[in-house]
Motif scaffolding. Structure first.
Motif, PDB file in Angstrom:
ATOM      1  N   ILE A  52      60.164  40.701  -8.719  1.00 30.36           N
ATOM      2  CA  ILE A  52      58.961  41.522  -8.604  1.00 30.36           C
ATOM      3  C   ILE A  52      57.809  40.616  -8.202  1.00 30.36           C
ATOM      4  O   ILE A  52      57.498  39.639  -8.892  1.00 30.36           O
ATOM      5  N   ASP A  53      57.167  40.950  -7.077  1.00 27.83           N
ATOM      6  CA  ASP A  53      55.972  40.252  -6.629  1.00 27.83           C
ATOM      7  C   ASP A  53      54.779  40.915  -7.327  1.00 27.83           C
ATOM      8  O   ASP A  53      54.368  42.015  -6.958  1.00 27.83           O
ATOM      9  N   VAL A  54      54.256  40.234  -8.322  1.00 32.18           N
ATOM     10  CA  VAL A  54      53.186  40.798  -9.154  1.00 32.18           C
ATOM     11  C   VAL A  54      51.911  41.055  -8.350  1.00 32.18           C
ATOM     12  O   VAL A  54      51.151  41.963  -8.671  1.00 32.18           O
ATOM     13  N   THR A  55      51.717  40.293  -7.276  1.00 40.34           N
ATOM     14  CA  THR A  55      50.482  40.459  -6.488  1.00 40.34           C
ATOM     15  C   THR A  55      50.440  41.797  -5.747  1.00 40.34           C
ATOM     16  O   THR A  55      49.383  42.180  -5.241  1.00 40.34           O
ATOM     17  N   ASN A  56      51.565  42.514  -5.684  1.00 42.99           N
ATOM     18  CA  ASN A  56      51.566  43.834  -5.057  1.00 42.99           C
ATOM     19  C   ASN A  56      50.924  44.900  -5.936  1.00 42.99           C
ATOM     20  O   ASN A  56      50.724  46.024  -5.484  1.00 42.99           O
ATOM     21  N   TYR A  57      50.614  44.559  -7.172  1.00 37.21           N
ATOM     22  CA  TYR A  57      50.066  45.521  -8.124  1.00 37.21           C
ATOM     23  C   TYR A  57      48.614  45.138  -8.454  1.00 37.21           C
ATOM     24  O   TYR A  57      48.292  43.955  -8.542  1.00 37.21           O
ATOM     25  N   PRO A  58      47.759  46.130  -8.655  1.00 34.97           N
ATOM     26  CA  PRO A  58      46.319  45.860  -8.837  1.00 34.97           C
ATOM     27  C   PRO A  58      45.947  45.390 -10.248  1.00 34.97           C
ATOM     28  O   PRO A  58      45.164  46.035 -10.949  1.00 34.97           O
ATOM     29  N   LEU A  59      46.487  44.244 -10.655  1.00 38.00           N
ATOM     30  CA  LEU A  59      46.163  43.688 -11.964  1.00 38.00           C
ATOM     31  C   LEU A  59      44.914  42.827 -11.846  1.00 38.00           C
ATOM     32  O   LEU A  59      44.805  42.008 -10.932  1.00 38.00           O
ATOM     33  N   THR A  60      43.988  43.003 -12.779  1.00 38.15           N
ATOM     34  CA  THR A  60      42.739  42.240 -12.694  1.00 38.15           C
ATOM     35  C   THR A  60      42.516  41.297 -13.874  1.00 38.15           C
ATOM     36  O   THR A  60      41.659  40.433 -13.801  1.00 38.15           O
ATOM     37  N   ASP A  61      43.253  41.494 -14.963  1.00 32.68           N
ATOM     38  CA  ASP A  61      43.065  40.603 -16.107  1.00 32.68           C
ATOM     39  C   ASP A  61      44.349  40.517 -16.935  1.00 32.68           C
ATOM     40  O   ASP A  61      45.335  41.207 -16.660  1.00 32.68           O
ATOM     41  N   ALA A  62      44.321  39.666 -17.935  1.00 35.37           N
ATOM     42  CA  ALA A  62      45.512  39.419 -18.756  1.00 35.37           C
ATOM     43  C   ALA A  62      45.954  40.656 -19.537  1.00 35.37           C
ATOM     44  O   ALA A  62      47.151  40.861 -19.745  1.00 35.37           O
ATOM     45  N   ASP A  63      45.015  41.483 -19.953  1.00 33.74           N
ATOM     46  CA  ASP A  63      45.386  42.710 -20.670  1.00 33.74           C
ATOM     47  C   ASP A  63      46.190  43.647 -19.775  1.00 33.74           C
ATOM     48  O   ASP A  63      47.166  44.258 -20.222  1.00 33.74           O
ATOM     49  N   LEU A  84      59.073  34.230 -15.774  1.00 37.04           N
ATOM     50  CA  LEU A  84      57.702  34.302 -15.280  1.00 37.04           C
ATOM     51  C   LEU A  84      57.359  33.004 -14.564  1.00 37.04           C
ATOM     52  O   LEU A  84      57.160  31.963 -15.198  1.00 37.04           O
ATOM     53  N   ASP A  85      57.289  33.060 -13.233  1.00 39.94           N
ATOM     54  CA  ASP A  85      56.920  31.884 -12.454  1.00 39.94           C
ATOM     55  C   ASP A  85      55.424  31.939 -12.166  1.00 39.94           C
ATOM     56  O   ASP A  85      54.854  33.018 -12.036  1.00 39.94           O
ATOM     57  N   SER A  86      54.809  30.784 -12.089  1.00 41.07           N
ATOM     58  CA  SER A  86      53.358  30.699 -11.840  1.00 41.07           C
ATOM     59  C   SER A  86      52.609  31.545 -12.867  1.00 41.07           C
ATOM     60  O   SER A  86      51.764  32.376 -12.521  1.00 41.07           O
ATOM     61  N   PHE A  87      52.935  31.332 -14.128  1.00 41.98           N
ATOM     62  CA  PHE A  87      52.435  32.171 -15.222  1.00 41.98           C
ATOM     63  C   PHE A  87      50.920  32.345 -15.213  1.00 41.98           C
ATOM     64  O   PHE A  87      50.427  33.457 -15.348  1.00 41.98           O
ATOM     65  N   LEU A  88      50.172  31.262 -15.064  1.00 40.74           N
ATOM     66  CA  LEU A  88      48.714  31.375 -15.116  1.00 40.74           C
ATOM     67  C   LEU A  88      48.187  32.311 -14.037  1.00 40.74           C
ATOM     68  O   LEU A  88      47.276  33.098 -14.279  1.00 40.74           O
ATOM     69  N   ARG A  89      48.772  32.249 -12.851  1.00 45.70           N
ATOM     70  CA  ARG A  89      48.320  33.100 -11.752  1.00 45.70           C
ATOM     71  C   ARG A  89      48.728  34.554 -11.963  1.00 45.70           C
ATOM     72  O   ARG A  89      47.905  35.460 -11.845  1.00 45.70           O
ATOM     73  N   ILE A  90      49.996  34.793 -12.272  1.00 41.49           N
ATOM     74  CA  ILE A  90      50.438  36.187 -12.366  1.00 41.49           C
ATOM     75  C   ILE A  90      49.877  36.889 -13.604  1.00 41.49           C
ATOM     76  O   ILE A  90      49.724  38.104 -13.602  1.00 41.49           O
ATOM     77  N   ALA A  91      49.560  36.120 -14.651  1.00 41.90           N
ATOM     78  CA  ALA A  91      48.987  36.717 -15.865  1.00 41.90           C
ATOM     79  C   ALA A  91      47.474  36.854 -15.775  1.00 41.90           C
ATOM     80  O   ALA A  91      46.822  37.274 -16.726  1.00 41.90           O
ATOM     81  N   LYS A  92      46.921  36.471 -14.619  1.00 44.72           N
ATOM     82  CA  LYS A  92      45.478  36.572 -14.373  1.00 44.72           C
ATOM     83  C   LYS A  92      44.671  35.703 -15.336  1.00 44.72           C
ATOM     84  O   LYS A  92      43.598  36.074 -15.802  1.00 44.72           O
ATOM     85  N   LEU A  93      45.212  34.522 -15.618  1.00 42.70           N
ATOM     86  CA  LEU A  93      44.506  33.531 -16.428  1.00 42.70           C
ATOM     87  C   LEU A  93      43.970  32.469 -15.477  1.00 42.70           C
ATOM     88  O   LEU A  93      44.534  32.226 -14.418  1.00 42.70           O
ATOM     89  N   GLU A  94      42.894  31.847 -15.840  1.00 42.90           N
ATOM     90  CA  GLU A  94      42.274  30.840 -14.981  1.00 42.90           C
ATOM     91  C   GLU A  94      43.237  29.696 -14.716  1.00 42.90           C
ATOM     92  O   GLU A  94      43.765  29.101 -15.642  1.00 42.90           O
ATOM     93  N   GLU A  95      43.449  29.384 -13.448  1.00 48.57           N
ATOM     94  CA  GLU A  95      44.382  28.315 -13.085  1.00 48.57           C
ATOM     95  C   GLU A  95      43.722  26.944 -13.036  1.00 48.57           C
ATOM     96  O   GLU A  95      44.315  25.955 -13.445  1.00 48.57           O
TER      97      GLU A  95
END
Length: 144
Positions: A52-63, A84-95
């Motif tokens: 699943i490419d998480v960037t295809n979904y409109p997630l804006t924050d960790a919640d 979970l690859d690239s956790f900080l990025r896909i979880a919308k946490l500051e990288e």
């Protein structure tokens, strides 16, 4: 259960995560999902693993990311493992400027979800062991 593959950016965490996913899917009795920031590794993953490419979904924050994870789990009662690859990025946490308390808050939620729904999370995260709170040191599967 939560496991970590840790290390600085560019040290090979993704390769280790891909190998681990491909090795473990052979023994999995349930479904396996791999969340990433793109589909670049689609052909490197066993075809039993759902990418699943998480960037295809409109997630804006960790919640919203946690809600996304819960949505995946609610639709697949046979889900066994989530990579979970690239956790900080896909979880919308500051990288670039990692907010460790925010990361810990998300990890606590994932731990709770893991226990409640019997889903294992294997997380690739760009931190060193010194940056990772001590309570998570025993969960490090690989340090690069």
């Amino acid at each position: 259960m939560i496991e970590f593959i840790i290390g600085e950016k560019g040290k090979g965490k993704t390769k280790v995560l891909l190998e681990k996913a491909n090795r473990e899917v052979k023994e999995a009795t349930g479904n396996v999902v791999y969340l990433d920031k793109n589909t670049q590794h689609m052909f490197e993953l066993n075809n039993r693993i759902r990418l699943i490419d998480v960037t295809n979904y409109p997630l804006t924050d960790a919640d919203e990311f946690i809600g996304f994870i819960c949505g995946i789990i609610s639709q697949d009662h046979d889900l066994e493992k989530v990579y979970l690859d690239s956790f900080l990025r896909i979880a919308k946490l500051e990288e670039d400027n990692i907010d460790i308390p925010a990361v810990v808050a998300v990890l606590k939620q994932l731990s709770s979800i893991s226990s409640q729904f019997s889903v294992d999370f294997i997380i690739s995260i760009s931190v060193t062991k010194n940056q990772l709170p001590e309570e998570y040191h025993t969960m490090v599967a690989a340090e690069l």
